[in-house]
Design a protein around this motif. Structure first.
Motif, mmCIF file in Angstrom:
data_model
loop_
_atom_site.group_PDB
_atom_site.id
_atom_site.type_symbol
_atom_site.label_atom_id
_atom_site.label_comp_id
_atom_site.label_asym_id
_atom_site.label_seq_id
_atom_site.Cartn_x
_atom_site.Cartn_y
_atom_site.Cartn_z
ATOM 1 N N GLN A 31 0.827 -1.195 0.000
ATOM 2 C CA GLN A 31 0.000 0.000 0.000
ATOM 3 C C GLN A 31 0.865 1.250 0.000
ATOM 4 O OE1 GLN A 31 -0.480 -2.723 1.757
ATOM 5 N NE2 GLN A 31 -2.616 -3.007 2.401
ATOM 6 N N ALA A 32 1.910 1.239 0.844
ATOM 7 C CA ALA A 32 2.794 2.396 0.923
ATOM 8 C C ALA A 32 3.515 2.619 -0.391
ATOM 9 C CB ALA A 32 3.802 2.200 2.059
ATOM 10 N N VAL A 33 3.956 1.533 -1.024
ATOM 11 C CA VAL A 33 4.662 1.654 -2.298
ATOM 12 C C VAL A 33 3.716 2.140 -3.391
ATOM 13 C CG1 VAL A 33 5.795 0.323 -4.124
ATOM 14 C CG2 VAL A 33 6.481 0.018 -1.746
ATOM 15 N N SER A 34 2.463 1.689 -3.367
ATOM 16 C CA SER A 34 1.489 2.158 -4.354
ATOM 17 C C SER A 34 1.286 3.671 -4.239
ATOM 18 C CB SER A 34 0.157 1.438 -4.168
ATOM 19 O OG SER A 34 0.286 0.061 -4.447
ATOM 20 N N VAL A 35 1.159 4.156 -2.996
ATOM 21 C CA VAL A 35 1.042 5.599 -2.779
ATOM 22 C C VAL A 35 2.294 6.301 -3.288
ATOM 23 C CG1 VAL A 35 0.946 7.395 -1.007
ATOM 24 C CG2 VAL A 35 -0.563 5.408 -0.852
ATOM 25 N N GLN A 36 3.456 5.708 -2.984
ATOM 26 C CA GLN A 36 4.720 6.299 -3.420
ATOM 27 C C GLN A 36 4.792 6.376 -4.941
ATOM 28 O OE1 GLN A 36 6.707 7.471 -1.166
ATOM 29 N NE2 GLN A 36 8.268 8.234 -2.553
ATOM 30 N N ASN A 37 4.377 5.314 -5.598
ATOM 31 C CA ASN A 37 4.500 5.265 -7.050
ATOM 32 C C ASN A 37 3.619 6.298 -7.747
ATOM 33 O OD1 ASN A 37 6.290 3.192 -6.634
ATOM 34 N ND2 ASN A 37 4.951 1.567 -7.393
ATOM 35 N N TRP A 38 2.335 6.361 -7.351
ATOM 36 C CA TRP A 38 1.455 7.309 -8.056
ATOM 37 C C TRP A 38 1.793 8.749 -7.710
ATOM 38 C CZ3 TRP A 38 -1.356 10.933 -5.616
ATOM 39 C CH2 TRP A 38 -1.839 10.681 -4.325
ATOM 40 N N SER A 39 2.164 9.013 -6.457
ATOM 41 C CA SER A 39 2.497 10.393 -6.092
ATOM 42 C C SER A 39 3.803 10.832 -6.751
ATOM 43 C CB SER A 39 2.581 10.542 -4.570
ATOM 44 O OG SER A 39 3.557 9.674 -4.021
ATOM 45 N N THR A 40 4.752 9.910 -6.847
ATOM 46 C CA THR A 40 6.004 10.237 -7.540
ATOM 47 C C THR A 40 5.745 10.483 -9.015
ATOM 48 O OG1 THR A 40 7.322 8.927 -5.981
ATOM 49 C CG2 THR A 40 8.305 9.383 -8.131
ATOM 50 N N GLY A 41 4.928 9.629 -9.629
ATOM 51 C CA GLY A 41 4.604 9.832 -11.037
ATOM 52 C C GLY A 41 3.935 11.167 -11.290
ATOM 53 N N LEU A 42 3.058 11.581 -10.350
ATOM 54 C CA LEU A 42 2.354 12.853 -10.519
ATOM 55 C C LEU A 42 3.311 14.036 -10.465
ATOM 56 C CD1 LEU A 42 -0.287 14.439 -10.755
ATOM 57 C CD2 LEU A 42 -0.507 14.323 -8.261
ATOM 58 N N LYS A 43 4.199 14.043 -9.479
ATOM 59 C CA LYS A 43 5.073 15.214 -9.345
ATOM 60 C C LYS A 43 6.154 15.235 -10.428
ATOM 61 C CE LYS A 43 7.888 13.200 -5.582
ATOM 62 N NZ LYS A 43 8.221 13.360 -4.158
ATOM 63 N N VAL A 44 6.634 14.070 -10.826
ATOM 64 C CA VAL A 44 7.613 14.040 -11.915
ATOM 65 C C VAL A 44 6.948 14.488 -13.220
ATOM 66 C CG1 VAL A 44 9.039 12.528 -13.357
ATOM 67 C CG2 VAL A 44 9.108 12.323 -10.865
ATOM 68 N N GLY A 45 5.733 14.010 -13.468
ATOM 69 C CA GLY A 45 5.008 14.429 -14.659
ATOM 70 C C GLY A 45 4.777 15.929 -14.689
ATOM 71 N N ALA A 46 4.446 16.508 -13.520
ATOM 72 C CA ALA A 46 4.220 17.955 -13.453
ATOM 73 C C ALA A 46 5.507 18.725 -13.716
ATOM 74 C CB ALA A 46 3.654 18.320 -12.084
ATOM 75 N N LEU A 47 6.615 18.264 -13.151
ATOM 76 C CA LEU A 47 7.903 18.936 -13.376
ATOM 77 C C LEU A 47 8.294 18.898 -14.851
ATOM 78 C CD1 LEU A 47 10.168 17.869 -10.365
ATOM 79 C CD2 LEU A 47 9.728 20.215 -11.124
ATOM 80 N N LEU A 48 8.160 17.732 -15.467
ATOM 81 C CA LEU A 48 8.538 17.602 -16.870
ATOM 82 C C LEU A 48 7.604 18.401 -17.770
ATOM 83 C CD1 LEU A 48 9.528 13.817 -17.041
ATOM 84 C CD2 LEU A 48 11.014 15.812 -16.763
ATOM 85 N N ALA A 49 6.319 18.408 -17.455
ATOM 86 C CA ALA A 49 5.366 19.194 -18.245
ATOM 87 C C ALA A 49 5.700 20.682 -18.162
ATOM 88 C CB ALA A 49 3.936 18.936 -17.767
ATOM 89 N N LEU A 50 6.057 21.146 -16.965
ATOM 90 C CA LEU A 50 6.435 22.550 -16.802
ATOM 91 C C LEU A 50 7.695 22.864 -17.599
ATOM 92 C CD1 LEU A 50 6.193 25.324 -15.563
ATOM 93 C CD2 LEU A 50 7.249 24.432 -13.463
ATOM 94 N N ALA A 51 8.658 21.941 -17.590
ATOM 95 C CA ALA A 51 9.894 22.158 -18.339
ATOM 96 C C ALA A 51 9.623 22.246 -19.834
ATOM 97 C CB ALA A 51 10.882 21.041 -18.043
ATOM 98 N N VAL A 52 8.775 21.341 -20.340
ATOM 99 C CA VAL A 52 8.436 21.352 -21.773
ATOM 100 C C VAL A 52 7.722 22.655 -22.132
ATOM 101 C CG1 VAL A 52 6.998 20.271 -23.536
ATOM 102 C CG2 VAL A 52 8.376 18.856 -22.007
ATOM 103 N N ALA A 53 6.800 23.086 -21.272
ATOM 104 C CA ALA A 53 6.075 24.327 -21.530
ATOM 105 C C ALA A 53 7.028 25.520 -21.513
ATOM 106 C CB ALA A 53 4.973 24.513 -20.487
ATOM 107 N N GLY A 54 7.970 25.515 -20.578
ATOM 108 C CA GLY A 54 8.922 26.617 -20.512
ATOM 109 C C GLY A 54 9.759 26.721 -21.771
ATOM 110 N N VAL A 55 10.263 25.595 -22.233
ATOM 111 C CA VAL A 55 11.096 25.592 -23.442
ATOM 112 C C VAL A 55 10.277 25.973 -24.666
ATOM 113 C CG1 VAL A 55 12.469 24.133 -24.985
ATOM 114 C CG2 VAL A 55 12.743 23.931 -22.502
ATOM 115 N N ALA A 56 9.029 25.498 -24.730
ATOM 116 C CA ALA A 56 8.188 25.759 -25.905
ATOM 117 C C ALA A 56 7.658 27.190 -25.937
ATOM 118 C CB ALA A 56 7.021 24.770 -25.926
#
Length: 447
Positions: free
Chosen positions: A155-180
């Motif tokens: 359960q803890a790892v599942s929470v870790q995985n989805w929350s990590t995916g969310l914040k990494v996705g947000a960081l990368l999306a912001l980076a792509v938007a900044g460059v574009a």
């Protein structure tokens, strides 16, 4: 008359996959640092993009050197406790105990308290909080994380995985938007490698490096969970190395996005670089989304600390140099439930009282002492156990671990010179573990 023999202690289940290990490394490391630190790093680099890039690259390389070193140690000794186990096997029980004692007393629990207070601060930007509600919000976050981790590793790892995916996705999306969408790299203040080389510029770059290393703080925590890794000889080293390499890519990409969105002067002028980048690109209303992402990021980092830190206290208890009950495995959830609960309760007390600020400031540099000691274990164990199975061998040995150790020693030395009073108080706090160790050793009973 027959004498019943005690049942063997329950063991932790080996359920963590390679993907889980990678996401634990990433999730526990990305807290709030990458959302705030880049501005300070660029300021201390003289707003020179080339110097700032070199500082980020140097910090990233140093962390990778540590990950490679710990990869060999974790694959060789895939036990709960991580660094504690390495130091115990190489240097004996007292230094290992001091490591665990300091992490429990201030570093890991103080780090959790820091995250809890930061969580309440950011929540207060979305919902007004009275002082009592502010403290309650931090305590509630720690309690929620503890409950998730007590109920099961999966359960803890599942929470870790989805929350990590969310914040990494947000960081990368912001980076792509900044460059574009941004033009920061084409502005007149964008300059690279124009700062004259001098002792003063090297000194300020060294201070900037501390900010980078702070953003990476926590990558080594996954070593504590080696006792729950499935097929650890094959997966552990790859997990910590792949996870750390992913962090490097994420951090460098995020920095590029920030500069593209705000320009060098804009990044250097703020300690809330992610929020300002979103505001510049999408308007003030969208900046609130960054607050939500940071809340998820902080929760994810705290969850990662609860998933890793208590395994060290669990190992200490199994060695009978800590509270014996902390070495128990929950019969239903197969987790070190009491170790999680006790460390979380201490973190709550630190968060509510505010004493974590003093404790954390005094002893955070000690984490580098223990990181160097744990890395140095590789030299001792290679000599003492030359025939031990080593499914992963650190490339570039002995240079790779030596460079990491030298860097850690330099950070410690700089702290002692720059802040001698705080350093001495911190060492005094670490030293309180010496009498505690002998109290537990004297009270040991049984085989």
């Amino acid at each position: 008359m027959t004498v019943s023999t005690p049942a063997p202690p329950r063991e932790l289940r080996r359920v963590l996959t390679l993907r889980d290990l990678v996401l634990v490394v990433v999730g526990v490391t990305i807290g709030s640092g990458i959302f705030t630190v880049p501005g300070a790093v660029l300021r201390r680099s003289g707003e020179d993009l080339g110097v700032a890039l070199l500082v980020w690259l140097l910090g990233s390389v140093l962390v990778l050197l540590g990950a490679l070193t710990f990869g060999e140690l974790g694959a060789m000794l895939p036990d709960a406790g991580g660094s504690y186990a390495y130091v115990r096997e190489a240097f004996g029980p007292l230094p290992a105990f001091l490591l665990g004692w300091t992490l429990f007393l201030a570093i890991n629990t103080g780090g959790t308290a820091t995250l809890a207070v930061a969580f309440a601060n950011y929540l207060g930007e979305l919902v007004p909080l009275a002082p009592a509600a502010h403290k309650l919000a931090g305590v509630a976050m720690i309690a929620a994380v503890a409950a998730v981790n007590i109920r099961g590793v999966r359960q803890a790892v599942s929470v870790q995985n989805w929350s990590t995916g969310l914040k990494v996705g947000a960081l990368l999306a912001l980076a792509v938007a900044g460059v574009a969408l941004g033009d920061g790299f084409h502005r007149s203040d964008a300059r690279a490698f124009t700062t004259p080389l001098s002792l003063a510029s090297l000194s300020t770059a060294g201070v900037a490096l501390l900010g980078v290393l702070w953003a990476y703080e926590g990558w080594q925590n996954v070593t504590n969970s080696a006792g729950e890794a499935g097929d650890p000889q094959r997966t552990f080293a790859r997990g910590i190395v792949f996870g750390t390499a992913a962090l490097v890519a994420i951090y460098l990409t995020a920095n590029a996005g920030y500069v593209a969105a705000l320009g060098p002067a804009g990044v250097a002028a703020t300690d809330r670089v992610a929020a300002d980048a979103v505001r510049t690109l999408f308007g003030s209303g969208a900046a609130r989304l960054v607050t939500l992402v940071i809340l998820v990021s902080i929760f994810s980092a705290a969850n990662g600390m609860a998933l890793t830190g208590p395994r060290m206290y669990f190992a200490m208890a199994r060695d009978r140099v800590f509270f014996r009950a902390l070495g128990d495995v929950h019969p239903r959830f197969s987790t070190p439930a009491l170790a999680i609960a006790v460390s979380s309760a201490w973190a709550m007390l630190l968060a509510v009282s505010g004493t974590f600020e003093q404790l954390f400031t005094y002893v955070v540099f000690a984490s580098w002492i223990f990181a160097a000691l744990a890395a140095a274990s590789i030299f001792v164990l290679r000599r003492r156990r030359p025939d031990a199975p080593r499914p992963f061998r650190v490339p570039g040995y002995p240079v790779t671990p030596a460079l990491f150790i030298a860097t850690a020693a330099a950070i410690v030395g700089n702290t002692i010179v720059a802040r001698p009073v705080q350093a001495l108080i911190g060492l005094g706090i670490v030293a309180t573990g010496v009498p505690a160790y002998f109290v537990w050793r004297r009270g040991r009973t049984g085989p």
